[in-house]
Each structure stands twice: as C-alpha cells, then as structure tokens.
Design an enzyme around this catalytic site. Structure first.
Site, PDB file in Angstrom:
ATOM      1  N   GLY A   1      -4.519 -34.122  23.066  1.00 52.00           N
ATOM      2  CA  GLY A   1      -5.006 -34.345  21.703  1.00 52.00           C
ATOM      3  C   GLY A   1      -4.302 -35.492  20.998  1.00 52.00           C
TER       4      GLY A   1
ATOM      5  N   ARG B   1      -3.378 -34.715  12.115  1.00 51.80           N
ATOM      6  CA  ARG B   1      -2.627 -34.482  10.876  1.00 51.80           C
ATOM      7  C   ARG B   1      -1.285 -35.216  10.820  1.00 51.80           C
ATOM      8  NH1 ARG B   1      -2.369 -28.251  10.286  1.00 51.80           N
ATOM      9  NH2 ARG B   1      -3.048 -28.271  12.456  1.00 51.80           N
TER      10      ARG B   1
ATOM     11  N   GLY C   1      -5.098 -18.026  16.313  1.00 46.24           N
ATOM     12  CA  GLY C   1      -5.891 -16.967  16.901  1.00 46.24           C
ATOM     13  C   GLY C   1      -5.200 -15.635  16.637  1.00 46.24           C
TER      14      GLY C   1
ATOM     15  N   ALA D   1      45.131 -73.328  13.114  1.00 50.54           N
ATOM     16  CA  ALA D   1      44.236 -72.776  12.090  1.00 50.54           C
ATOM     17  C   ALA D   1      43.381 -73.883  11.486  1.00 50.54           C
ATOM     18  CB  ALA D   1      45.060 -72.100  11.006  1.00 50.54           C
TER      19      ALA D   1
HETATM   20  C1  UD1 Z   1      -4.961 -22.736  19.924  1.00 50.09           C
HETATM   21  C2  UD1 Z   1      -5.407 -21.353  20.284  1.00 50.09           C
HETATM   22  C3  UD1 Z   1      -5.058 -20.375  19.171  1.00 50.09           C
HETATM   23  C4  UD1 Z   1      -3.557 -20.449  18.903  1.00 50.09           C
HETATM   24  C5  UD1 Z   1      -3.150 -21.868  18.612  1.00 50.09           C
HETATM   25  C6  UD1 Z   1      -1.653 -21.964  18.517  1.00 50.09           C
HETATM   26  C7  UD1 Z   1      -7.404 -21.707  21.605  1.00 50.09           C
HETATM   27  C8  UD1 Z   1      -8.879 -21.623  21.634  1.00 50.09           C
HETATM   28  N1  UD1 Z   1      -6.827 -21.345  20.489  1.00 50.09           N
HETATM   29  O1  UD1 Z   1      -5.717 -23.116  18.797  1.00 50.09           O
HETATM   30  O2  UD1 Z   1      -5.431 -19.068  19.503  1.00 50.09           O
HETATM   31  O3  UD1 Z   1      -3.239 -19.605  17.825  1.00 50.09           O
HETATM   32  O4  UD1 Z   1      -3.570 -22.747  19.655  1.00 50.09           O
HETATM   33  O5  UD1 Z   1      -1.284 -23.250  18.122  1.00 50.09           O
HETATM   34  O6  UD1 Z   1      -6.785 -22.010  22.587  1.00 50.09           O
HETATM   35  N2  UD1 Z   1      -5.467 -29.646  23.753  1.00 50.09           N
HETATM   36  C9  UD1 Z   1      -5.808 -30.451  24.808  1.00 50.09           C
HETATM   37  N3  UD1 Z   1      -7.119 -30.575  25.135  1.00 50.09           N
HETATM   38  C10 UD1 Z   1      -8.107 -29.932  24.451  1.00 50.09           C
HETATM   39  C11 UD1 Z   1      -7.729 -29.122  23.364  1.00 50.09           C
HETATM   40  C12 UD1 Z   1      -6.408 -28.980  23.046  1.00 50.09           C
HETATM   41  O7  UD1 Z   1      -4.952 -31.045  25.454  1.00 50.09           O
HETATM   42  O8  UD1 Z   1      -9.270 -30.110  24.809  1.00 50.09           O
HETATM   43  C13 UD1 Z   1      -4.051 -29.545  23.394  1.00 50.09           C
HETATM   44  C14 UD1 Z   1      -3.780 -30.136  22.046  1.00 50.09           C
HETATM   45  O9  UD1 Z   1      -3.358 -31.494  22.172  1.00 50.09           O
HETATM   46  C15 UD1 Z   1      -2.681 -29.267  21.495  1.00 50.09           C
HETATM   47  C16 UD1 Z   1      -2.911 -27.926  22.141  1.00 50.09           C
HETATM   48  O10 UD1 Z   1      -3.741 -28.172  23.268  1.00 50.09           O
HETATM   49  O11 UD1 Z   1      -1.406 -29.691  21.866  1.00 50.09           O
HETATM   50  C17 UD1 Z   1      -3.533 -26.925  21.195  1.00 50.09           C
HETATM   51  O12 UD1 Z   1      -4.784 -27.384  20.778  1.00 50.09           O
HETATM   52  P1  UD1 Z   1      -5.375 -27.087  19.368  1.00 50.09           P
HETATM   53  O13 UD1 Z   1      -6.693 -27.703  19.242  1.00 50.09           O
HETATM   54  O14 UD1 Z   1      -4.367 -27.396  18.325  1.00 50.09           O
HETATM   55  O15 UD1 Z   1      -5.576 -25.513  19.444  1.00 50.09           O
HETATM   56  P2  UD1 Z   1      -5.911 -24.610  18.231  1.00 50.09           P
HETATM   57  O16 UD1 Z   1      -7.316 -24.784  17.874  1.00 50.09           O
HETATM   58  O17 UD1 Z   1      -4.920 -24.804  17.166  1.00 50.09           O
HETATM   59 CA    CA Z   2      -3.027 -26.240  16.793  1.00 49.87          CA
END
Ligand code: UD1
Ligand code: CA
Length: 466
Positions: A12, A16, A141, A425
C-alpha cells in the site's frame, strides 16, 4: 523455527501519511519501518520471508537490500486476501505454517510473534490470530465470538452492524495459518463486501464453517500491535522505540543523563561505561567505544568513536573516525571520511573535512583543515586554514610528523610542510617547506615613532582624533 514462512504485506501507499514515498519506507530511529518488522520476523529463524510490494516497489526492495527476502509484486491492491493470493506460487507446495504480518507495525516484538506461533502449534489449529481490546475500536475488524467464546468471524468496520461496531475486541492483523488449508480457503474468498476487496479475514468464517479449529489469543499490550497510519503516529512510535532502545543501553551499562532527550538510532552500538549528556543524537551506523563521554548538543552519524574519547559540547561529526583517547570540541565539525588519531586534541570551532590527523596532534582553536594529511605530534595553531579549493578542484595539503604551524597561517594547496618544520605565525605559505626549516611568509613590521603626535599637530582639526 522449522516449517515456518513469513509473509509481510507492504504494497500500500499509506495515503494518510500525505507523502510521495511509500509508508513503509519512512524511517523510525534511522531504520525504514519495513525493516523493523522484518528483523523481528528474522529472529524466529523462518525458512523464508516473503514481502508483498506494490507502491514504490523499487525503493521498497532497495530498503531491504542485502537481506534474504523474496519479493512478490502486487500491482493493484485489491485487499489483504489478494495480497496473499499474489504470493500463491511461492506458497503452493509448502507444508508448514505461514505467519502473516503488516509492514507498518514496527513495535511488534519477536517474543510476541513467538507466543502466537507456540500457541498455534500447541493447539494444532488451522488458524491462530492475536486479538486486542480497546475502547476506541473504530476502523478495525471486530472479533465475533459464539456463546462458548469461540471465534466465529472477523467483521470489517464498513460491513458491521451498529451492535457489532460496539464490540471492543478487535483484529490487529497478525495471523498464523497452516498453509494447505489456508490456500484452500483463499480460493473461496470473494470481494462481495462494502469495500469490494478480497478480505484475508474471511478465512476465519470460511474455515469455521468447514469445522476447522480457529484460535484467537487476546494480547494485553494493544499499543505494541498498532500500526502507523499518520505522521503523528510515526512520531509517537519513534518515541516509543527510542525509549525502548535507551532502556536497553542503560541495562548494558551506558549512562544516559537524560534518556528523554537522548536520540540513538536503532542500529547504533554503544559500549559500556559510556556517558551521554542531554540532547545528543547518535545516528546511522555509529559505534561508540567503552568509556567515551559525549557532552550536550552533539550529533554523530556513521562514525566510529574509539574508547576513552571525550566529545565536548555541540559537535557535528559525520562519516569519520575518532581515535582512542582523543578530545573533540566544543563546536567541532568533523566530516567526510576524516580520521582523528589517538590522543589528538581537536578543539573549539575546528572543521576537519576529508582529512587525517596523526596520533597526538593538536588543532585547538578555529581552524579549517580540508583534504589534509597531517602526521603525528603536529601542532596546528589558532586560525590555520588549508586553502584547498581553487574554484574548480580540491588540492591536498601534507604536514609531516612533528611540524608546527603557527597561528593564523594559510597553507595554499597543493603544499607540503616537511617533518619537524616550523611555519611562523601569520604566514601565507605557497611553496613547500623542507624538513626542519622555518618558513616565514609575512610582511615585515614597520615602526614609525611619534607618528600619532605628528599627525595631530599637523592640522588643528586633527585634535579631535582619539
Ligand atoms: C485490516 C484488516 C482489519 C484489521 C486491520 C488492522 C482486512 C480485510 N482487514 O484492515 O480486520 O483490523 O487491518 O490494521 O484484512 N495491503 C497490501 N495489499 C493490499 C491491501 C493491503 O499490501 O491489497 C497492506 C497495506 O499496505 C497495509 C496492510 O496490508 O500495510 C493493511 O491494509 P489495510 O488496507 O490498512 O487494512 P485495513 O482495511 O485497515
Ligand atoms: Ca489499516
């Protein structure tokens, strides 16, 4: 641990953060965030580490250079389940466990990962995850448990009912999966949800319905598991890890006069009986030897400080080497591959650039020494300047052992001052000085006796002169 692989999600952008760099590249105490969670994972000695990259892929790869990880590219980020799907080729055929982590959670301790794994292996579960409790579960979650307390599902904030949103037990995002059943469940994840994403968390309900054993282990220290989403969280996490590092240093015999205002990067090594005064910053690959004292207001980066050195207040020392028992500062600047020999004294307002100072030499006040090789037991007087730059190129100054350079001299490079020679000097030296010679290169002083009185007498208005 045998039969263990680790997958770290780092594809990702981290919107933010409001940054043009990927979030996982932002440093915490001098180390890119992603490397910290990799280091924690590596301490488990897994068979392999897979890092899923996407945004800024090349830079993220480079931030882990020299380490043994496998990278998988996720060009489109379609959810945490999708991030594991893109690594499928690597996971297929593996029989052990997969620990899944996020790249933006640098506070997690390897002990915590070990606890998760041991519980997972001890219980024989298909999936084990850590959970945490918080009064502010927004965005996470939520953990749904049945009447007997067994985990049923994880429901995302955006898909949850108001009643579910009131649940305080959340999913911080650390999972341990037995690989073959995980791959089977992965096939059944869909993107039919509020965000149109493949949720890794759906594995829980899929496996549960199939009758598999799922373990959810409540972890007391929620802050440890919290990821970084904003610059404010980056700063708060940096502070936490900085104070953790300071505690470690003190436990290993380093005196920090004020740990609150001591900034030591995580890779810096400090030996015992070192004293660090307030407002000191030690960065990069710096190593500080036993018995060193560093006074207030210094910043030292990528530098080796040998034992028993004293660094006085307000010095900036970068990419250099300070020899055994030397004294540096106050207000010294040492940079770009300089080397200060043992027992040297580099004093007030001295700048050393790409220069070496042999053992026991002194430059005690206000000097600029650039591109200079200075031998042993040389005395550099106050205000000496090596004129090393002709506007186009830099030139070398060589000062041999035992030479004495008087105060306020300019040495116009390229130039050599021979062994044991003296420079008077106030000299501007433009030709080499042979060993044991004295060089004087300054105007002779001219005295005009009674000149002031004569001037005053010459014209009446001159009487007003002081
Ligand atoms: C996820 C969890 C949620 C948990 C939260 C904790 C899921 C569906 N939900 O939500 O239950 O409470 O993390 O922080 O898993 N990432 C990728 N590729 C992707 C999507 C995400 O590499 O396609 C990486 C992001 O860069 C990040 C991490 O995974 O470091 C978490 O992704 P993020 O989208 O923030 O997950 P949440 O929706 O917050
Ligand atoms: Ca997150």
């Amino acid at each position: 641990m045998k039969d263990l692989n680790v997958l770290i999600m780092a594809a990702g952008k981290g919107t933010r953060m409001v940054s043009s760099r990927a979030k996982v590249l932002h440093p915490i105490c001098g180390v890119p965030m992603l490397r910290l969670i990799c280091d924690a994972a590596r301490l488990l000695q897994p068979d392999g580490i897979i890092v899923v990259i996407g945004y800024d892929a090349d830079l993220v790869r480079a931030s882990l250079k020299g380490s043994d990880v496998n990278f998988v590219l996720q060009t489109e980020q379609r959810g945490t389940g999708h991030a594991v799907m893109v690594a499928r080729d690597l996971l297929e055929g593996m029989s052990g466990d997969l620990l899944v982590l996020y790249g933006d959670t640098p506070k997690i301790r390897h002990e915590t990962l070990r606890k998760l794994l041991e519980h997972h292996r001890g219980s024989g579960a298909a999936t084990t995850l850590l959970t945490a409790e918080t009064d502010d579960p927004f965005g996470y979650g939520r953990i749904l448990r049945d009447a007997s307390g067994r985990i049923e599902a994880i429901i995302e904030e955006k898909d949850a009912t108001p009643e579910q949103r009131a649940i305080r037990e959340i999913n911080p995002g650390l999972y341990c999966f037995r690989i073959p059943p995980m791959l089977a469940a992965l096939d059944r994840i869909s993107d039919k949800n509020a965000q149109g994403e493949y949720y890794l968390t759906d594995i829980v309900s899929i496996q549960r319905e199939a009758g598999a054993r799922i373990e959810a282990l409540l972890h007391e220290d929620f802050p440890e598991l919290q990821g970084i989403n904003t610059r404010a969280e980056l700063a708060a996490t940096s502070r936490t890890l900085r104070l953790r590092k300071n505690q470690e240093l003190m436990a290993r015999g380093v005196s920090l006069v004020d740990p609150e205002s001591t900034y030591v990067d995580l890779d810096v090594v400090v030996e015992k009986d070192v004293t660090v005064h307030p407002m000191v910053t030690l960065q990069g690959t710096t190593r500080v030897g036993e018995g060193v004292t560093i006074h207030s207001g210094c910043r030292i980066r990528d530098t080796v400080i040998e034992p028993d050195v004293t660094v006085l207040d307000s010095c900036l020392i970068t990419d250099s080497h300070i020899g055994h028992g030397a004294t540096v500062g106050p207000f010294a600047r040492v940079r770009d591959g300089s080397s200060v020999g043992g027992r040297c004294r580099l004093g007030n307002f001295v700048e050393l650039a790409r220069s070496t100072l042999g053992e026991g030499s002194k430059a005690a006040h206000h000097a600029y020494l650039g591109d200079a090789s200075i031998g042993r037991d040389v005395n550099i007087g106050a205000g000496v300047i090596t004129c090393n730059y002709d506007g186009a190129r830099k030139h070398a100054t060589i000062i041999e052992d035992g030479a004495f350079i008087g105060s306020d001299c300019q040495l116009v490079a390229p130039i050599r001052v021979g062994r044991g020679a003296y420079v008077a000097a106030g000299s501007c030296i433009t030709q080499d000085v042979p060993p044991d010679a004295l060089a004087i290169a300054r105007e002779r002083q001219n005295i005009k006796p009674e000149w002031v009185k004569r001037r005053k007498r010459a014209k009446p208005e001159n009487d007003k002169l002081p």
